[in-house]
Structure formats: structure tokens, C-alpha cells
Design a protein around this motif. Sequence first.
Motif, PDB file in Angstrom:
ATOM      1  N   TRP A 178       0.803  -1.217   0.000  1.00 45.80           N
ATOM      2  CA  TRP A 178       0.000   0.000   0.000  1.00 45.80           C
ATOM      3  C   TRP A 178       0.843   1.277   0.000  1.00 45.80           C
ATOM      4  CZ3 TRP A 178      -4.636   0.780  -1.645  1.00 45.80           C
ATOM      5  CH2 TRP A 178      -5.544  -0.278  -1.651  1.00 45.80           C
ATOM      6  N   PRO A 179       1.848   1.408   0.841  1.00 46.40           N
ATOM      7  CA  PRO A 179       2.650   2.643   0.792  1.00 46.40           C
ATOM      8  C   PRO A 179       3.342   2.858  -0.552  1.00 46.40           C
ATOM      9  CG  PRO A 179       2.989   1.546   2.874  1.00 46.40           C
ATOM     10  CD  PRO A 179       2.210   0.594   2.000  1.00 46.40           C
ATOM     11  N   VAL A 180       3.811   1.788  -1.166  1.00 40.92           N
ATOM     12  CA  VAL A 180       4.492   1.931  -2.454  1.00 40.92           C
ATOM     13  C   VAL A 180       3.492   2.304  -3.549  1.00 40.92           C
ATOM     14  CG1 VAL A 180       5.881   0.732  -4.190  1.00 40.92           C
ATOM     15  CG2 VAL A 180       6.373   0.400  -1.765  1.00 40.92           C
ATOM     16  N   ALA A 181       2.313   1.678  -3.551  1.00 42.06           N
ATOM     17  CA  ALA A 181       1.278   2.029  -4.528  1.00 42.06           C
ATOM     18  C   ALA A 181       0.815   3.468  -4.324  1.00 42.06           C
ATOM     19  CB  ALA A 181       0.101   1.061  -4.408  1.00 42.06           C
ATOM     20  N   ALA A 182       0.647   3.859  -3.079  1.00 46.03           N
ATOM     21  CA  ALA A 182       0.238   5.232  -2.776  1.00 46.03           C
ATOM     22  C   ALA A 182       1.301   6.223  -3.234  1.00 46.03           C
ATOM     23  CB  ALA A 182      -0.015   5.378  -1.279  1.00 46.03           C
ATOM     24  N   ASN A 183       2.565   5.864  -3.091  1.00 42.54           N
ATOM     25  CA  ASN A 183       3.661   6.707  -3.545  1.00 42.54           C
ATOM     26  C   ASN A 183       3.568   6.931  -5.051  1.00 42.54           C
ATOM     27  OD1 ASN A 183       6.330   8.044  -3.241  1.00 42.54           O
ATOM     28  ND2 ASN A 183       7.015   6.303  -4.451  1.00 42.54           N
TER      29      ASN A 183
END
Length: 149
Positions: free
Chosen positions: A57-62
Motif C-alpha cells: 500500500w505505501p508503495v502504490a500510494a507513492n
Amino acid sequence: MEAVLKHIRSPETREIFWQLVRFGFFGGLSTLIYAAVYWPIATYGQKEWPLANSATWPVAANLLGYVAAVLSGYVMHSRWSFRGHGTRGNLARTGGRFFATSLVSLGMNTFFVWLLTGPMHGPTWWPLVPAVFFTPLITFVINRLWVFA
């Protein structure tokens, strides 16, 4: 000492100073857009879609924050931050170079997200610190010397 003062007062130094001020302002707006997209998705996305891998999730959000920041950033920086600097005759050239520079920015910020939320097990806001204070300095130099030269 007089030579240093003369250099500080030169038109070129003033131009760079005001470009940096405008870049900081519009880059700050672009960074706020990035943060406004990144943080809610990274923080609350896995609660909405619990079947997805929580580490992604953090990488996709980035990535989503990056897209929003690049689109807004190109408009702001080409029209205001670097106005009067270099040439704007070839949109493909400046747009392509801006995109390439933004990939450097994406790479740095993705590394910060991965390192700080992955191996270091930090909260999702930690990557915002280097994304706000380190990445913009590097991209200003690249934009001034290469993209909008």
C-alpha cells in the motif's frame, strides 16, 4: 570581500535566488499534492481493501502521489518557477526532460518509502521527511541546469 558582494548582487545571482524561491513555493504546492494523495491511501487503503498485501500500500500510494505531483509540477514549474529561463519552444524536449527528472524524484522517494516503512518498520509519515527536505533540492538543480536550461 568586495568581489563576493559584487557576485551576490549580480543579476544572475538574483535570478537564481528568485527561481529558487518560486521553485520552493510551487514545489511545496506539488509536494502537498503528493502528500495529500500518498498519505491517506498509504494509511487507510489497506483498511478498505484488507485482502491486498499491506506492505504494498505505501508503495502504490507513492506511485499515485507521484503521478499527481508530476502533472501539477510540470505546469507550475514551466510557467512560473523557471519563467524567463532558457527556451520553451520544444514541449517534447522540456516535457521529456521534466518527466526524466521526475523519475529520479520518484526513485528517491520510492527508496525512502521502501526503507522507512519496510525494513525500518516506521510509520507511513516518515518518508515525507526526506521527500520534503531532500528530494526538492536535487530536482531544483537538475531542472535549472538541464530541463529548463
